[in-house]
Scaffold this motif. Structure first.
Motif, PDB file in Angstrom:
ATOM      1  N   ASP A  90      51.028 -54.259  -7.803  1.00  0.00           N
ATOM      2  CA  ASP A  90      49.918 -55.209  -7.911  1.00  0.00           C
ATOM      3  C   ASP A  90      48.935 -54.826  -6.808  1.00  0.00           C
ATOM      4  OD1 ASP A  90      48.384 -57.516  -8.280  1.00  0.00           O
ATOM      5  OD2 ASP A  90      49.744 -58.790  -7.108  1.00  0.00           O
TER       6      ASP A  90
ATOM      7  N   ARG B 194      62.229 -37.085  -0.084  1.00  0.00           N
ATOM      8  CA  ARG B 194      61.579 -35.902  -0.671  1.00  0.00           C
ATOM      9  C   ARG B 194      62.563 -35.005  -1.399  1.00  0.00           C
ATOM     10  NH1 ARG B 194      58.285 -39.077   0.051  1.00  0.00           N
ATOM     11  NH2 ARG B 194      56.705 -39.099   1.672  1.00  0.00           N
TER      12      ARG B 194
ATOM     13  N   LYS C 242      60.359 -57.009  -0.964  1.00  0.00           N
ATOM     14  CA  LYS C 242      60.111 -55.611  -0.545  1.00  0.00           C
ATOM     15  C   LYS C 242      59.306 -55.594   0.757  1.00  0.00           C
ATOM     16  CE  LYS C 242      58.006 -51.297  -2.216  1.00  0.00           C
ATOM     17  NZ  LYS C 242      56.730 -51.163  -1.511  1.00  0.00           N
TER      18      LYS C 242
ATOM     19  N   LYS D  11      51.909 -58.882  -5.198  1.00  0.00           N
ATOM     20  CA  LYS D  11      51.415 -59.000  -3.814  1.00  0.00           C
ATOM     21  C   LYS D  11      51.632 -60.433  -3.287  1.00  0.00           C
ATOM     22  CE  LYS D  11      49.773 -55.037  -2.469  1.00  0.00           C
ATOM     23  NZ  LYS D  11      50.790 -54.360  -3.226  1.00  0.00           N
TER      24      LYS D  11
ATOM     25  N   ARG E  74      51.698 -47.794   5.109  1.00  0.00           N
ATOM     26  CA  ARG E  74      50.328 -48.110   4.704  1.00  0.00           C
ATOM     27  C   ARG E  74      49.816 -49.468   5.196  1.00  0.00           C
ATOM     28  NH1 ARG E  74      48.435 -44.861   0.896  1.00  0.00           N
ATOM     29  NH2 ARG E  74      47.322 -46.392  -0.365  1.00  0.00           N
TER      30      ARG E  74
ATOM     31  N   THR F 250      50.063 -48.465  -7.072  1.00  0.00           N
ATOM     32  CA  THR F 250      48.846 -48.798  -7.828  1.00  0.00           C
ATOM     33  C   THR F 250      47.639 -48.093  -7.215  1.00  0.00           C
ATOM     34  OG1 THR F 250      48.667 -50.743  -6.406  1.00  0.00           O
ATOM     35  CG2 THR F 250      49.547 -51.109  -8.623  1.00  0.00           C
TER      36      THR F 250
ATOM     37  N   HIS G 169      56.470 -49.642   3.569  1.00  0.00           N
ATOM     38  CA  HIS G 169      55.381 -49.523   2.583  1.00  0.00           C
ATOM     39  C   HIS G 169      54.733 -48.135   2.673  1.00  0.00           C
ATOM     40  CE1 HIS G 169      52.989 -52.460   0.002  1.00  0.00           C
ATOM     41  NE2 HIS G 169      52.297 -51.351  -0.143  1.00  0.00           N
TER      42      HIS G 169
ATOM     43  N   ALA H 115      59.262 -46.426  -6.990  1.00  0.00           N
ATOM     44  CA  ALA H 115      58.593 -47.466  -6.192  1.00  0.00           C
ATOM     45  C   ALA H 115      57.320 -47.941  -6.896  1.00  0.00           C
ATOM     46  CB  ALA H 115      58.239 -46.903  -4.813  1.00  0.00           C
ATOM     47  N   PRO H 116      56.923 -49.197  -6.655  1.00  0.00           N
ATOM     48  CA  PRO H 116      55.662 -49.678  -7.240  1.00  0.00           C
ATOM     49  C   PRO H 116      54.471 -49.002  -6.560  1.00  0.00           C
ATOM     50  CG  PRO H 116      56.561 -51.304  -5.722  1.00  0.00           C
ATOM     51  CD  PRO H 116      57.579 -50.210  -5.813  1.00  0.00           C
TER      52      PRO H 116
ATOM     53  N   ASP I  69      56.003 -57.726  -2.626  1.00  0.00           N
ATOM     54  CA  ASP I  69      55.948 -56.816  -1.463  1.00  0.00           C
ATOM     55  C   ASP I  69      55.321 -57.607  -0.324  1.00  0.00           C
ATOM     56  OD1 ASP I  69      53.650 -56.513  -3.216  1.00  0.00           O
ATOM     57  OD2 ASP I  69      52.945 -54.855  -1.964  1.00  0.00           O
TER      58      ASP I  69
ATOM     59  N   ALA J 140      59.737 -41.668   2.590  1.00  0.00           N
ATOM     60  CA  ALA J 140      59.913 -40.243   2.904  1.00  0.00           C
ATOM     61  C   ALA J 140      61.093 -39.574   2.202  1.00  0.00           C
ATOM     62  CB  ALA J 140      59.998 -40.043   4.416  1.00  0.00           C
TER      63      ALA J 140
ATOM     64  N   ASP K 203      63.285 -47.430   1.044  1.00  0.00           N
ATOM     65  CA  ASP K 203      62.369 -46.342   0.690  1.00  0.00           C
ATOM     66  C   ASP K 203      61.638 -45.820   1.910  1.00  0.00           C
ATOM     67  OD1 ASP K 203      59.977 -47.789   1.195  1.00  0.00           O
ATOM     68  OD2 ASP K 203      59.638 -48.229  -0.919  1.00  0.00           O
TER      69      ASP K 203
ATOM     70  N   GLY L 121      58.414 -42.853  -3.793  1.00  0.00           N
ATOM     71  CA  GLY L 121      56.976 -43.125  -3.871  1.00  0.00           C
ATOM     72  C   GLY L 121      56.168 -41.888  -4.192  1.00  0.00           C
ATOM     73  N   ARG L 122      55.652 -41.232  -3.162  1.00  0.00           N
ATOM     74  CA  ARG L 122      54.665 -40.161  -3.356  1.00  0.00           C
ATOM     75  C   ARG L 122      55.109 -39.029  -4.295  1.00  0.00           C
ATOM     76  NH1 ARG L 122      54.122 -42.406   1.792  1.00  0.00           N
ATOM     77  NH2 ARG L 122      51.998 -43.005   2.370  1.00  0.00           N
TER      78      ARG L 122
HETATM   79  C1  LIG Z   1      49.144 -44.579  -3.051  1.00  0.00           C
HETATM   80  C2  LIG Z   1      50.182 -45.635  -2.826  1.00  0.00           C
HETATM   81  C3  LIG Z   1      50.051 -46.870  -3.448  1.00  0.00           C
HETATM   82  C4  LIG Z   1      51.023 -47.865  -3.252  1.00  0.00           C
HETATM   83  N1  LIG Z   1      50.916 -49.059  -3.921  1.00  0.00           N
HETATM   84  C5  LIG Z   1      51.882 -50.002  -3.750  1.00  0.00           C
HETATM   85  C6  LIG Z   1      51.821 -51.246  -4.465  1.00  0.00           C
HETATM   86  O1  LIG Z   1      50.915 -51.506  -5.246  1.00  0.00           O
HETATM   87  N2  LIG Z   1      52.838 -52.133  -4.242  1.00  0.00           N
HETATM   88  C7  LIG Z   1      53.875 -51.879  -3.383  1.00  0.00           C
HETATM   89  O2  LIG Z   1      54.761 -52.716  -3.223  1.00  0.00           O
HETATM   90  N3  LIG Z   1      53.942 -50.715  -2.709  1.00  0.00           N
HETATM   91  C8  LIG Z   1      52.982 -49.781  -2.879  1.00  0.00           C
HETATM   92  N4  LIG Z   1      53.102 -48.579  -2.199  1.00  0.00           N
HETATM   93  C9  LIG Z   1      54.297 -48.315  -1.351  1.00  0.00           C
HETATM   94  C10 LIG Z   1      55.447 -47.734  -2.181  1.00  0.00           C
HETATM   95  O3  LIG Z   1      55.959 -48.660  -3.095  1.00  0.00           O
HETATM   96  C11 LIG Z   1      56.615 -47.256  -1.308  1.00  0.00           C
HETATM   97  O4  LIG Z   1      57.063 -48.307  -0.491  1.00  0.00           O
HETATM   98  C12 LIG Z   1      56.287 -46.040  -0.431  1.00  0.00           C
HETATM   99  O5  LIG Z   1      55.350 -45.201  -1.068  1.00  0.00           O
HETATM  100  C13 LIG Z   1      57.560 -45.263  -0.132  1.00  0.00           C
HETATM  101  O6  LIG Z   1      57.306 -44.167   0.692  1.00  0.00           O
HETATM  102  P1  LIG Z   1      57.145 -42.653   0.140  1.00  0.00           P
HETATM  103  O7  LIG Z   1      55.838 -42.603  -0.576  1.00  0.00           O
HETATM  104  O8  LIG Z   1      57.129 -41.854   1.389  1.00  0.00           O
HETATM  105  O9  LIG Z   1      58.302 -42.351  -0.774  1.00  0.00           O
HETATM  106  C14 LIG Z   1      52.128 -47.591  -2.399  1.00  0.00           C
HETATM  107  C15 LIG Z   1      52.244 -46.337  -1.779  1.00  0.00           C
HETATM  108  C16 LIG Z   1      51.301 -45.362  -1.985  1.00  0.00           C
HETATM  109  C17 LIG Z   1      51.482 -44.011  -1.328  1.00  0.00           C
END
Ligand SMILES: Cc1cc2nc3c(=O)[nH]c(=O)nc-3n(C[C@H](O)[C@H](O)[C@H](O)COP(=O)(O)O)c2cc1C
Length: 341
Positions: free
Chosen positions: A123, A271, A212, A149, A239, A89, A236, A86-87, A174, A269, A267, A290-291
């Motif tokens: 982004d 794990r 996204k 973004k 977030r 930043t 996301h 996943a993206p 996104d 969770a 996407d 992601g995480r």
């Molecule tokens: C620290 C952090 C930064 C993120 N930055 C971006 C971003 O720049 N662009 C974006 O599309 N999603 C961003 N995301 C969301 C992730 O792409 C993804 O959708 C999400 O982390 C998936 O859930 P998971 O972390 O539980 O796997 C971010 C997520 C986290 C945790």
């Protein structure tokens, strides 16, 4: 380097940003945006985790699936598994700054290639983050996807051109970043897009285009109408907006409505490998991680990212054997392996 060592390093290095809870469910980090958590009470992150957990697998071992196939094709690329990065930043304000955004982008783009798959780059309000992601894609001969973004249309199109020049495999927006706190902090204007906006943006490029952050059937249909190649069913990581539905609870309806017309990624969770299998069975063509990739990069850099992906792949493989799922390309027939509480 094994996964235990990677997680131990990540825990030490991320300090108060992420304590790598035994279950990464959004509770400890509730409200930590910027940081690693979900917005406000962390409800959307927690729901993404809980709804995926509620889905169980029907174990089946009376069949002849002994060597399931994980390979698939996406955006003209052959992938070793339907698992992408996943993206992400903001290493400084989200992860504690042990690594820079440049290092993170290189780790994920190259770590994904090492594991036979692809990373997206993101982004954010700090313009440097997008640029270092693009540089990483360029260095990897274009093997990466740029997610931009929801800025003003002209700003998005400018960045699409930059991604095209870097040779990127695909681009996207996104769309759910429309009200992100991290963008506000940098004074960067983002906002929702109309169908016409989306059509204008999509028609500006020949690259496959990804939207996204889709959580409803009606918006999934709009993405089809606008000419998108793929959507990511995602909140996301919880977030952007608190109290959204979980991707796992809306995915099936979305896949039934538009699965024949558009590629569906999901996407939230994921794990372990069995979580990938759940999303595939709900109708996704591939999932994003992601995480756990953050832990891989902070704890073990490029190799750590590869280890996280390889671990997910081998768990998915095992899960497919023990549920009788023969081939990820047949995931539309996987629904019988799921049990929802
Ligand atoms: C620290 C952090 C930064 C993120 N930055 C971006 C971003 O720049 N662009 C974006 O599309 N999603 C961003 N995301 C969301 C992730 O792409 C993804 O959708 C999400 O982390 C998936 O859930 P998971 O972390 O539980 O796997 C971010 C997520 C986290 C945790």
């Amino acid at each position: 380097m094994d996964i235990k060592e990677i997680k131990k390093n990540a825990k030490e290095r991320m300090k108060e940003f992420c304590i790598l809870c035994p279950e990464c469910n959004g509770r400890w980090c509730a409200g930590k945006v910027p940081g690693m958590g979900g917005a406000v009470s962390g409800g959307s992150f927690q729901r993404a985790f809980e709804k995926l957990k509620e889905i169980k697998i029907a174990m089946r071992t009376l069949h002849n699936v002994t060597n399931p196939n994980l390979e698939c094709n996406l955006f003209g690329e052959k992938l070793s598994a339907p698992i992408l990065i996943a993206p992400i930043t903001g290493t400084k304000f989200n992860m504690g700054g042990y690594i820079t955004d440049e290092q993170y982008s290189n780790d994920t783009v190259l770590g994904a290639i090492d594991a036979g798959t692809i990373s997206m780059i993101g982004d954010t309000g700090d313009p440097n983050c997008f640029q270092v992601g693009i540089d990483a894609i360029k260095k990897a001969n274009g093997k990466g996807i740029a997610i931009i973004k929801p800025r003003e249309n002209s700003e998005i199109i400018k960045r699409i051109k930059i991604a095209e020049e870097a040779g990127a495999i695909a681009v996207g927006v996104d769309i759910d970043g429309a009200g992100l706190i991290t963008m506000k902090l940098f004074g960067q204007p983002v906002g929702p897009k109309s169908l016409d906006d989306l059509k204008t943006i999509i028609s500006s490029t020949k690259l496959p285009f990804i939207v996204k952050g889709i959580l409803t059937v009606d918006e999934a249909r709009l993405c089809v109408e606008a000419g998108a190649d793929a959507i990511v069913v995602s909140n996301h990581g919880g977030r952007c907006l608190n109290e959204t539905f979980a991707p796992a609870e809306v995915l099936k309806d979305i896949a039934e409505a538009v699965g024949k017309d558009i590629k569906i990624l999901a996407d939230g969770a994921v794990r372990e490998g069995i979580d990938v299998l759940k999303y595939l069975a709900l109708g996704a063509d591939a999932v994003l991680i992601g995480r756990p990739i953050i832990w891989g990069s902070v704890g073990g850099r490029q190799e750590g990212v590869k280890v996280i992906l390889e671990t997910l792949k081998s768990q998915l493989y095992q899960g497919m054997i023990l549920s009788g799922a023969d081939d990820v390309k047949h995931s539309k027939n996987f629904s019988r392996i799921l049990v929802t509480k």
